[in-house]
Scaffold this motif. Structure first.
Motif, mmCIF file in Angstrom:
data_model
loop_
_atom_site.group_PDB
_atom_site.id
_atom_site.type_symbol
_atom_site.label_atom_id
_atom_site.label_comp_id
_atom_site.label_asym_id
_atom_site.label_seq_id
_atom_site.Cartn_x
_atom_site.Cartn_y
_atom_site.Cartn_z
ATOM 1 N N ILE A 10 1.198 -1.138 -0.122
ATOM 2 C CA ILE A 10 -0.297 0.018 0.177
ATOM 3 C C ILE A 10 0.885 1.129 -0.152
ATOM 4 C CG2 ILE A 10 -1.775 1.061 1.298
ATOM 5 C CD1 ILE A 10 -2.580 -1.375 2.261
ATOM 6 N N SER A 11 1.726 1.018 0.762
ATOM 7 C CA SER A 11 3.013 2.442 0.907
ATOM 8 C C SER A 11 3.456 2.628 -0.319
ATOM 9 C CB SER A 11 3.692 2.147 1.760
ATOM 10 O OG SER A 11 3.130 1.938 3.011
ATOM 11 N N ALA A 12 3.979 1.688 -0.955
ATOM 12 C CA ALA A 12 4.655 1.490 -2.289
ATOM 13 C C ALA A 12 3.807 1.725 -3.530
ATOM 14 C CB ALA A 12 4.830 0.638 -2.868
ATOM 15 N N ALA A 13 2.296 1.535 -3.551
ATOM 16 C CA ALA A 13 1.091 2.171 -4.812
ATOM 17 C C ALA A 13 1.215 3.853 -4.158
ATOM 18 C CB ALA A 13 -0.140 1.800 -3.844
ATOM 19 N N GLY A 14 1.678 4.206 -3.630
ATOM 20 C CA GLY A 14 1.572 5.731 -3.438
ATOM 21 C C GLY A 14 2.994 6.356 -3.232
ATOM 22 N N TYR A 15 2.696 6.949 -3.089
ATOM 23 C CA TYR A 15 4.582 7.838 -2.671
ATOM 24 C C TYR A 15 5.043 7.240 -1.624
ATOM 25 C CZ TYR A 15 2.141 11.213 -6.149
ATOM 26 O OH TYR A 15 1.773 11.485 -7.373
ATOM 27 N N PRO A 16 5.565 6.577 -1.315
ATOM 28 C CA PRO A 16 6.471 5.989 -0.477
ATOM 29 C C PRO A 16 7.140 6.962 0.712
ATOM 30 C CG PRO A 16 7.146 4.797 -2.274
ATOM 31 C CD PRO A 16 6.205 5.990 -2.415
ATOM 32 N N SER A 17 8.081 7.128 -0.448
ATOM 33 C CA SER A 17 9.309 8.031 0.048
ATOM 34 C C SER A 17 8.900 9.326 -0.031
ATOM 35 C CB SER A 17 10.824 8.221 -1.402
ATOM 36 O OG SER A 17 10.862 6.783 -1.225
ATOM 37 N N ARG A 18 9.546 10.236 1.192
ATOM 38 C CA ARG A 18 9.089 11.564 1.597
ATOM 39 C C ARG A 18 9.909 12.200 2.411
ATOM 40 N NH1 ARG A 18 3.500 8.829 3.931
ATOM 41 N NH2 ARG A 18 3.018 7.583 2.193
ATOM 42 N N TRP A 19 10.243 13.092 1.710
ATOM 43 C CA TRP A 19 11.394 14.698 2.168
ATOM 44 C C TRP A 19 10.651 15.229 2.476
ATOM 45 C CZ3 TRP A 19 16.826 13.173 2.403
ATOM 46 C CH2 TRP A 19 17.101 11.783 1.924
ATOM 47 N N THR A 20 11.358 16.484 4.160
ATOM 48 C CA THR A 20 10.686 17.617 3.738
ATOM 49 C C THR A 20 11.944 18.894 2.790
ATOM 50 O OG1 THR A 20 12.743 18.175 5.318
ATOM 51 C CG2 THR A 20 10.777 17.385 6.900
ATOM 52 N N TYR A 21 11.516 19.754 2.780
ATOM 53 C CA TYR A 21 11.730 21.016 2.049
ATOM 54 C C TYR A 21 13.928 20.666 1.562
ATOM 55 C CZ TYR A 21 7.895 21.160 -1.117
ATOM 56 O OH TYR A 21 6.743 20.932 -1.397
ATOM 57 N N GLU A 22 13.463 21.082 3.521
ATOM 58 C CA GLU A 22 15.382 20.904 3.993
ATOM 59 C C GLU A 22 15.894 20.171 4.064
ATOM 60 O OE1 GLU A 22 12.046 21.547 5.408
ATOM 61 O OE2 GLU A 22 11.880 24.100 5.173
ATOM 62 N N GLU A 23 15.519 19.098 4.413
ATOM 63 C CA GLU A 23 16.157 17.615 4.059
ATOM 64 C C GLU A 23 16.224 17.411 2.843
ATOM 65 O OE1 GLU A 23 14.193 15.435 7.676
ATOM 66 O OE2 GLU A 23 13.635 14.844 5.653
ATOM 67 N N PHE A 24 15.116 17.470 1.408
ATOM 68 C CA PHE A 24 16.197 17.865 0.559
ATOM 69 C C PHE A 24 17.238 18.969 -0.207
ATOM 70 C CE2 PHE A 24 14.872 18.346 -4.276
ATOM 71 C CZ PHE A 24 15.415 17.322 -4.806
ATOM 72 N N PHE A 25 16.992 19.851 -0.102
ATOM 73 C CA PHE A 25 17.814 20.784 -0.286
ATOM 74 C C PHE A 25 19.288 20.202 0.370
ATOM 75 C CE2 PHE A 25 19.926 24.603 0.645
ATOM 76 C CZ PHE A 25 19.871 24.947 -0.448
ATOM 77 N N SER A 26 19.609 19.824 2.038
ATOM 78 C CA SER A 26 20.947 19.360 2.400
ATOM 79 C C SER A 26 21.042 18.225 1.809
ATOM 80 C CB SER A 26 20.305 19.028 3.574
ATOM 81 O OG SER A 26 21.288 18.756 4.241
ATOM 82 N N ARG A 27 20.366 17.032 1.476
ATOM 83 C CA ARG A 27 20.627 15.969 0.500
ATOM 84 C C ARG A 27 21.037 16.378 -1.048
ATOM 85 N NH1 ARG A 27 23.807 11.010 1.549
ATOM 86 N NH2 ARG A 27 23.024 9.752 -0.044
ATOM 87 N N TYR A 28 20.412 17.068 -1.592
ATOM 88 C CA TYR A 28 20.603 17.041 -3.079
ATOM 89 C C TYR A 28 20.928 18.209 -3.460
ATOM 90 C CZ TYR A 28 18.394 12.462 -2.917
ATOM 91 O OH TYR A 28 17.936 11.104 -2.809
ATOM 92 N N ARG A 29 22.119 19.409 -2.874
ATOM 93 C CA ARG A 29 22.535 20.424 -3.279
ATOM 94 C C ARG A 29 23.283 19.949 -4.158
ATOM 95 N NH1 ARG A 29 25.086 23.905 1.010
ATOM 96 N NH2 ARG A 29 22.554 23.076 2.244
ATOM 97 N N VAL A 30 24.332 19.289 -4.170
ATOM 98 C CA VAL A 30 25.017 19.266 -5.281
ATOM 99 C C VAL A 30 24.004 19.190 -6.823
ATOM 100 C CG1 VAL A 30 26.387 18.129 -4.551
ATOM 101 C CG2 VAL A 30 25.091 16.447 -5.266
ATOM 102 N N LEU A 31 22.635 18.816 -7.242
ATOM 103 C CA LEU A 31 21.561 18.803 -8.223
ATOM 104 C C LEU A 31 21.078 19.710 -8.554
ATOM 105 C CD1 LEU A 31 20.664 15.490 -7.502
ATOM 106 C CD2 LEU A 31 22.073 15.973 -9.048
ATOM 107 N N LEU A 32 21.464 20.774 -7.218
ATOM 108 C CA LEU A 32 20.613 22.435 -8.109
ATOM 109 C C LEU A 32 21.461 23.137 -8.251
ATOM 110 C CD1 LEU A 32 17.818 22.456 -3.834
ATOM 111 C CD2 LEU A 32 18.237 21.535 -7.203
ATOM 112 N N ARG A 33 21.315 24.673 -8.777
ATOM 113 C CA ARG A 33 22.323 25.238 -9.492
ATOM 114 C C ARG A 33 21.934 26.881 -9.112
ATOM 115 N NH1 ARG A 33 21.012 23.998 -15.990
ATOM 116 N NH2 ARG A 33 21.455 21.875 -16.420
ATOM 117 N N GLY A 34 23.119 27.273 -8.447
ATOM 118 C CA GLY A 34 23.328 28.238 -8.206
ATOM 119 C C GLY A 34 22.812 28.522 -5.978
ATOM 120 N N SER A 35 22.458 29.358 -5.487
ATOM 121 C CA SER A 35 22.953 29.959 -4.028
ATOM 122 C C SER A 35 21.546 29.640 -4.270
ATOM 123 C CB SER A 35 24.099 30.237 -3.354
ATOM 124 O OG SER A 35 23.595 31.649 -3.904
ATOM 125 N N LEU A 36 20.646 29.185 -3.302
ATOM 126 C CA LEU A 36 19.445 29.553 -2.572
ATOM 127 C C LEU A 36 18.769 30.009 -1.435
ATOM 128 C CD1 LEU A 36 17.187 26.733 -3.957
ATOM 129 C CD2 LEU A 36 17.796 28.675 -5.124
#
Length: 1661
Positions: A683-709
């Motif tokens: 049931i979890s996999a049928a929806g959206y099983p992975s969930r990140w807050t915007y701060e956690e996503f930014f902290s983890r994948y900052r290398v994929l973003l362009r420029g400074s935010l």
């Protein structure tokens, strides 16, 4: 990027395996669209090809290594069955973790081993903590349910399910234990004790040994634990489902009946059990069918004792217990009744009237044996309105007997449950909310499945439906909360299967209909099932090879049921006649069991009895089949669960062999599919099983973003970046606070991140490698030039060396030739000189020898002549001395006779009485006479010396004359004859031989002397070493004895203070009971009370003085035996019975009953009596312990003195002088004592004169008024305060209890204590002991009331602690023992205040403990957030966040939104408040150090316990943060000078744990350094931290299992004797000691008493 692009070379995938279910493999090449096969390499190195078809598809991808062993399965990147199975296996086998989260489900794997993770310290660690922050545990689920209930005021349910043997019962038991501790410990009630006591009873009558489990629950139960408004347990209720009654009469091989039967058989030799006439379990038919009567490791006798104690706790009297045991024994005897067949073809049966089992059965149940024997073999039928009696065949009679046994046991089980519910039902108030614990059977499938498995699986279908809908509801709530545009998630709804069972014309309806048919059979029912459902239901099938079986497709598995026995078990038939006999039983309990048969049991009578029931009643009861009742109870259960917030625990059985920590993947995956865990993941996999807050996503994948935010642009930047990174917008969705991803998309982002980091690393590597290449070229060039320069220089130096060598050779040759010739010349010259020297020496020695011989002859002559002269002189001198002695002896005798005559005369005595002058004169005359004799002797000696000198000179002159004559007559000497020459030569040879002999003897003597000296030195050295060793041994023995005595003293002090804490709680409970009694007795309406009345006028507890005796107390276990709220281990305890044992105990210990009998209210009187009995028992134990302690201390002192005496060497040389000195010292001491006594007498006289002069006529008038009052000797009332008896309560009220906080804090230090002491001292000086003791007792009660009133105020508690210490010090200082040798100004107390001093000592300990409890209550909620979670060092968490998904359930965080997280500043603030309160009252520094030591231990233990249970905290950067936080605390302690009291030492375990997180964990040297550094941590703690260590970034590495095994081996070698503990005892109490500080004396004129106290009624004496 599509998910298929993740199948690249080196990727990990899972492929099916027949043995391990799933095995891991790695891709050997990239996968491209259209490939039909995948080339894989398995873990054992084999290469295989995996076919890719439309049916199988691509194999599941593996998760990253950093997520291996994750404690929440939903945090995995890829959610599928192999990932779940592998993660559970890794956690279970490698990390020994039996609990794992799967979203809202706790998966619990049975370890088949006792684990130390359920102690009280673990409960304390989980209490109040967030579920997502702690390691998975059953306590975490219980805490989440408890906190959700108290916060949201909504009922909760904990649903525990699983196969038999998976640990459901144990999990339910630990859950209830957690609620009992958390919800009942603070309120001191016995409800939680009763809740826990229900477990042994239900296990005894409802659990049995099966092939899968030694303690299998054969029924389902749902326990509702009721909680009050304050969160305390106030009641409970239990509901049971589907008891397996068939086990009473039949057990399969290797199985047992219910435990209670074997417990009774094992206890057959007990005196009270002999009346049951029981034998061994092998002798009864109902207990020997399984051929397994013993459970390894279980003692049935002990278990029966536990069961009986539990009955006692629940208020079941002993006679009722014996009635219950008689019924159970009767069931066993019923099974042994021999039913014999008779008649034609065996159509009849009978029972012998002398059957022993029948007689015992009838006697135990109080029924008629003949009637029972008749109706067991006959039945009554109604035919045409007439009643006929029909005999039954032997088999039918045996079945009727077994049905009766099952019915009796079922009724007894129901009665026991009702009695338990009555005991657990609340009496105070209605529960505000409850938490239900459901312990129910899991999905079952066997080789042969019958009615029981059908009902069990039906219940699991209902529970699975509720579970699926609840999981879907949670997912829906999450999407609605985040405002996601979501579509309905499809999940497998098992409603069609449930309709098949319980719907209209379903299996249960058809079964009930067939049961109502007169000639219904299983074959007929099976045909109806085939006709009705074979073509209409997809979940029903007919077996191919059977016509009496059917197949149901359940959600977990496909199960085939055999129809045999369905109808009989559904009817549960028992005949009316045996029931009527049972109703007429002489036993009240048996009659009670069968009076309400239709309402209490599930039995349905086969034929209604017209005399008992009407037709309608009988028709309605026919519908109450077992299936119908089970369906109704299950429906009620589902309604209850749907009205609560459910929490799920799924228990997994890892293997069927019951081996500890053995994992069978086949059995595990079968249970995972059956219990719904995989459905949750689906049931979890049928929806959206992975969930990140915007701060956690930014902290983890900052290398994929362009420029400074900036902080406000993070959400917009994440949305822009995701549209570029993942082109398909269906794979992600943006919420209000989180970004949601489909399954596998996080892995895509991880791959993009890894590629970006890889590209960046390639650029960095290229620049670094270029720089390194250039640097290497420059180094090579510089090295080449250097080598050339050094080579040329070396060649030039070599040429110059050759030239120098040639010149040196010539010089050497020349010099050598010269040296050779010179040596030859020197050798010849030396030889010539040597020959000349030897020749001349020979001649000289010959002449010298001749002279020696001549001199020897002369010496012999001189010696001989001298000896003759000395002998003659000695004889003459001896004769003269003898003559002198004779003459002097005669004179002495005459003098002695004269002295004797004088001594007998009267004048002699008179002269002696006059003095010693004559004796001194005689001594002087004798000394003069001795002097004269000495002078004469010296003159004689001088004359002898002169004569000797003259004779010596004469001999010398004669010698010189003889030498001259020898020189004048040389010719005569040469003419010595040959005979004389021969004689002289003979004499010389003899002399030479004697000399040689003497020389040898001298050498031998010297050698012997050296040996003796050496032996003497060795003996001396050995003796010194022995003396030193003996001295060291004695010193060690003395120090060890001292340490043991000190340790025993500390332990006794700790026990004493623990007893005092328990006594305080008893007093508090007494006050609560008294208040409740007063409230219950208060009449309706408003009632005014006297405003002048104060609570301090009456004593606050039944005992005004505290314990007496020195601090030697029993253990806490002994204290709990006499506690009011705890159960006593004796079987005679009655909780709900009369107070006869209590009265007997009061009479035994000598406690009066007059005060208690005057009190109203049964609860208050019982509590009062119990407290007084406890106090009396404690006092007796204290006195005995004190006497024993003093005796041991005296023995130790004698032993030490003996060792010291043995150590001291005997001094014989100075013994006389030492004795004389000791005698002189004793004489001086006696003289000093005499003078001191005279001085004391003079002081008393002077003081008495001052009293007479000061008091004047007052004393005389008082003496005339009260001549019987003794006047204190030497006492002065000047400077004291007088408190009259009528003003005593007013003084306590104004000075202690009712004083305002601001007024009290503004008073001079210790003013109340000094005022009270001056009043007590005035009463003491006046000789009024009663008033003095009464004032002390009132003061103690007032201070107790003040402490209770200000129980949450640090400053006021410290103030009364100061006053209590000061008052105790004043009483000790002025006691007669202490004030004996004090100054003249100190007036000792006349009366004995030792009891008051002990009471004050106890009171200051209570105040100290209250002070610490205030600080601990403030520190407890902020310890973990401040010391573990706060980030005092900024930037550590940074971008090194671990790859996790945020799946905390809503509302699980206890801190409100927007609140500031506690930090170390808050901890230091609380410690500073305590230190300020203590310093403000100028309490001793030693006391402050002890208080800070206690709080430091609390901080370290709580933080370390939480660290050991939280995987997210075990990382490198968190260890650095913890070490920094601890350093702040250390710096705070050092800044205030409090580090010397042991506070810093208590922080050492936490410091070492932080160091352990920061140390390298790779090689053996790292392991050795780790073991050496962490010497304070136990082996379990070190291994636990290493196991929980989780890398927070890709740069870190996980700790390998090989490294953990190396550390474990080193820890086993260490064997430092530390206890095998995992968690520290956070509630450990260090004993406190109060230093005695004699305060300076102050009078009333020196005290500044403010007017605000309103104590002007005190008169100055």
């Amino acid at each position: 990027m599509a998910t298929t692009e993740l199948y690249t070379k080196g990727a990990c995938v899972w492929v099916p395996d027949p043995e391990s279910v799933w095995v891991s493999a790695r891709l050997l090449r990239d996968f491209s669209q259209g490939d039909q096969q995948l080339q894989l390499q398995l873990g054992d190195g084999r290469e295989v090809s995996y076919p890719v078809t439309a049916t199988t598809g691509l194999p599941p991808l593996g998760n990253p290594d950093i997520l291996e062993g994750e404690n929440d399965l939903t945090a995995l990147t890829f959610l599928h069955e192999p990932a779940v199975l592998h993660n559970l296996r890794v956690r279970f086998l490698d990390y020994s973790s039996i609990y794992t989260y799967c979203g809202i489900v706790l998966v619990a794997i049975n370890p088949y081993e006792q684990l130390p993770i359920y102690g009280e310290e673990v409960i304390d660690a989980y209490s109040g903590q967030d579920m997502a922050d702690m390691e998975p545990h059953i306590f975490s689920v219980a805490e989440d349910a408890y906190r959700t209930m108290t916060r949201e005021e909504k009922n909760q349910s904990i649903i525990i399910s699983g196969e038999s043997g998976s640990g459901k019962t144990v999990s339910a038991k630990f859950t209830m234990r957690y609620f009992a501790v958390v919800g009942g410990a603070a309120q001191q009630t016995s409800v939680e004790e009763r809740v826990l006591a229900s477990n042994p009873i239900m296990e005894a009558i409802g659990n049995a040994k099966t092939t899968r489990n030694d303690n299998s629950s054969r029924f389902g139960k749902y326990i509702e634990i009721g909680f009050g408004r304050r969160g305390d347990i106030i009641g409970a209720n239990m509901r049971t489902y589907l008891l397996e009654k068939s086990r009473v009469v039949f057990q399969a091989s290797m199985e047992r009946n219910y435990h209670i039967f074997y417990q009774l058989c094992a206890s057959k030799d007990l005196p009270e059990m002999r009346a049951l006439k029981l034998e061994a379990a092998e002798s009864f038919r109902y207990t020997n069918q399984g051929q397994e009567t013993q459970i390894p490791g279980t003692d049935d006798v002990v278990e029966l004792e536990r069961t009986r104690n539990a009955f006692t706790v629940l208020g079941v009297q002993s006679d009722t217990q014996m009635e219950l045991f008689r019924i159970l024994a009767a069931i066993l005897h019923l099974g042994n009744i021999n039913i014999q067949a008779s008649g034609r073809g065996g159509d009849r049966s009978y029972i012998d009237t002398d059957d022993r089992s029948l007689a015992l059965f009838a006697k135990l149940l109080g029924v008629e044996g003949a009637q029972m024997a008749h109706w067991l073999c006959h039945r009554r039928l109604a035919v045409g309105g007439e009643m006929l009696v029909k005999p039954m065949a032997g088999q039918q009679a045996a079945e009727a007997r077994d049905a009766l046994a099952k019915h009796i046991y079922g009724q007894l089980f129901s009665w026991t449950v009702q009695r338990l519910n009555a005991a657990l039902r609340t009496q105070r108030e209605k529960p505000k909310s409850f938490i239900g614990v459901l312990d129910i059977y899991g999905f079952e499938t066997f080789d042969r499945n019958s009615f029981e498995q059908f009902c069990i699986n039906y219940a699991n279908e209902k529970l699975q439906q509720q579970f699926n809908r609840h999981v879907f509801h949670l997912e829906q709530e999450e999407y609605v909360r985040e405002e996601l545009p979501w579509s309905r998630i499809e999940f497998s709804d098992n409603q069609p299967c449930i309709d098949l069972i319980e719907g209209s014309l379903g299996l249960l309806d058809l079964l009930d209909e067939e049961c109502r048919m007169p000639k219904g059979s299983e074959e007929s029912w099976a045909r109806k099932l085939y006709d009705q459902h074979s073509t209409r239901s997809a979940h029903f099938r007919k077996p191919r090879m059977s016509n009496t079986a059917f197949i149901i497709l359940h959600f977990a598995d496909t199960v085939q049921y055999e129809c045999d026995g369905f109808l009989d078990k559904n009817r549960d038939t028992v005949f009316e006649e045996p029931i009527n006999i049972m109703r007429a039983s002489q036993s009240e309990l048996v009659a009670e069991l069968f009076q309400q048969d239709s309402a209490g049991g599930a039995a349905t009578l086969s034929v209604p009895n017209g005399n008992l029931r009407s037709g309608k009643r009988a028709h309605r009861e026919h519908k109450l089949t077992v299936g119908f009742q089970f369906r109704q109870s299950l429906q009620l259960l589902m309604e209850t669960l749907n009205s609560t917030t459910p929490h799920y625990v799924r228990c997994i059985k890892p293997n069927d062999l019951k081996e500890p920590f053995v994992f069978d993947p086949k059995r595990a995956v079968q249970q995972l599919r059956a219990c719904g865990v995989l459905e949750t993941i689906r049931i979890s996999a049928a929806g959206y099983p992975s969930r990140w807050t915007y701060e956690e996503f930014f902290s983890r994948y900052r290398v994929l973003l362009r420029g400074s935010l900036s902080a406000g642009e993070i959400r917009a930047g994440c949305q822009r970046a995701l549209s570029e990174l993942i082109p398909d917008p269906e794979q992600y969705c943006f919420g209000k606070t989180k970004v949601f991803f489909r399954a596998g998309q996080v892995a895509v982002l991880e791959k993009l991140r890894a590629e970006r980091l890889h590209a960046a690393s390639v650029v960095i590597q290229s620049w670094v490698r270029g720089w390194l290449g250039r640097r290497r070229f420059l180094c090579l060039r510089w090295a080449a030039l250097t080598l050339q320069r050094y080579a040329r220089g070396g060649l030039a130096r070599r040429r110059a060396q050759i030239l120098r060598y040639t010149r040196a050779a010539l010089v050497i040759q020349k010099t050598y030739r010269m040296v050779t010739v010179r040596q030859l010349y020197r050798m010849i010259r030396e030889a010539t000189i040597t020959i000349q020297a030897y020749t001349r020496g020979l001649l000289v020695r010959k002449n010298y020898r001749k002279l020696l011989q001549e001199r020897a002859a002369v010496c012999l002559q001189a010696a001989m002549r001298g000896w003759l002269q000395r002998r003659a002189y000695g004889r003459v001198r001896a004769a003269v001395v003898l003559m002198q002695c004779c003459v002097r002896r005669r004179r002495a005798r005459r003098e002695l006779q004269k002295l004797r005559a004088e001594a007998r005369s009267v004048e002699r005595f008179r002269e002696l009485n006059k003095g010693m002058e004559v004796k001194l004169m005689q001594l002087q005359l004798r000394a003069d006479q001795q002097t004269r004799e000495s002078v004469s002797l010296r003159e004689t000696l001088h004359a002898e010396r002169e004569a000797h000198s003259a004779e010596l000179e004469q001999l010398r002159s004669s010698l010189r004359r003889m030498q001259v004559q020898l020189q004048e007559q040389p010719q005569r000497t040469r003419k010595i004859s040959e005979r004389e020459e021969e004689e002289r030569r003979r004499i010389e040879e003899k002399a030479i031989s004697d000399i040689l002999q003497f020389t040898q003897e001298i050498e031998a003597l010297k050698t012997e002397r050296d040996c003796l000296l050496k032996d003497k030195e060795e003996l001396s050295t050995r003796l010194q070493e022995q003396e030193k060793a003996q001295a060291d041994c004695v010193q060690r023995a003395v120090s060890q004895a001292g340490e043991d005595v000190q340790a025993e003293l500390e332990e006794e002090r700790r026990r004493y203070q623990g007893l005092l804490r328990d006594f305080t709680r008893l007093e508090q409970r007494y006050d609560n009971l008294r208040d409740m009694s007063l409230l219950s007795e208060r009449p309706r309406g408003h009632r005014r009370t006297d405003s002048a009345q104060s609570v301090t006028l009456e004593p606050l507890s039944p005992v005004t003085s505290s314990f007496s005796g020195s601090p030697a107390f029993p253990s806490p276990e002994e204290v709990r035996r006499v506690s009011v709220t705890s159960p006593t281990p004796t079987p005679d305890r009655r909780v709900l019975g009369p107070d006869g044992p209590l009265n007997a105990l009061m009479e035994e210990v000598g406690v009066a009953k007059d005060t208690a009998d005057k009190m109203q209210g049964e609860d208050l009187r019982h509590a009062y009596d119990a407290v007084r009995v406890a106090n009396k028992l404690l006092e007796n134990q204290l006195l005995s312990q004190r006497w024993q302690w003093e005796k041991e201390l005296a023995a130790l002192r004698q032993q030490v003195e003996g060792l010291e005496r043995g150590r001291a060497p005997p001094e014989t040389a100075n013994s006389t002088e030492l004795q004389e000195l000791q005698e002189q010292v004793e004489v001086r001491e006696l003289e000093c004592c005499r003078l001191r006594q005279q001085l004391t007498d003079l002081r008393g006289v002077a003081a008495l004169r001052r009293v007479l002069s000061f008091t004047g006529p007052t004393v005389s008038s008082s003496a005339r008024a009260a001549p019987s009052a003794p006047l204190r000797r030497g006492g002065s009332t000047a400077g004291l305060l007088e408190c009259r008896k009528r003003d005593e309560a007013k003084l306590i009220k104004n000075l202690i209890t009712d004083v305002r906080v601001d007024t009290a804090l503004s008073l001079p230090l210790g003013l109340p204590a000094r005022v009270l002491f001056l009043c007590v001292q005035q009463a003491d000086c006046s000789g009024d002991q009663t008033r003095a003791l009464s004032l002390c007792t009132a003061a103690i009660a007032g201070i107790k009331a003040a402490l209770k009133k200000h129980s949450g105020d640090l400053d006021m508690t410290a103030l009364w602690l100061k006053n209590t210490c000061l008052l105790a010090d004043l009483l000790i200082q002025h006691s007669a023992k202490q004030a004996g040798g004090a100054s003249e100004e100190l007036l000792p107390l006349a009366f004995d205040f030792s009891e008051t001093s002990r009471a004050l000592s106890d009171l200051r300990i209570q105040a100290y403990q209250q002070l610490l409890s205030i600080s601990e209550s403030r520190l407890q909620p902020i310890i973990v957030p401040a010391m573990l979670e706060s980030e005092t060092i900024p930037g550590l968490s940074g971008s090194a966040g671990k790859l996790v998904s945020s799946r905390k359930r809503a509302g699980s965080d206890p801190r409100p939104a927007g609140s500031e997280a506690p930090s170390m500043a808050a901890v230091l603030r609380e410690l500073g408040a305590l230190h300020a309160a203590l310093s403000r009252q100028e309490l001793p520094l030693a006391l402050q150090e002890q208080a800070l030591r206690q709080l430091s231990h609390l901080l370290a233990a709580t933080a370390l316990n939480s660290l050991l249970l939280r995987k997210d905290m075990c990382c490198w950067n968190r260890g650095l943060q913890i070490r920094y936080n601890v350093s702040l605390l250390e710096e705070w302690l050092r800044g205030r000078g409090l580090q010397a009291g042991g506070a810093v030492a208590t922080l050492e375990p936490l410091i070492q744990a932080a160091q352990l997180l920061q140390m390298s964990k790779k090689s053996e040297s790292d392991a050795a350094a780790m073991v050496q550094t962490c010497h304070v941590l136990s082996a379990q703690q070190i291994v636990k931290i290493l196991t929980l260590y989780s890398p927070q970034s890709d740069a870190e590495e996980r700790v390998t299992l090989n490294f953990i095994r190396i550390v474990q081996g080193l820890l086993r070698e260490r064997s430092d004797g530390q206890p095998p503990q995992l968690l520290l005892d956070a509630h450990r109490v260090f004993p406190v000691t109060f230093p005695h500080q004699p305060p300076p004396a102050q009078g009333t004129e020196q005290l500044a008493i403010p007017e605000a106290l309103k104590i002007s009624f005190l008169r100055r004496a």
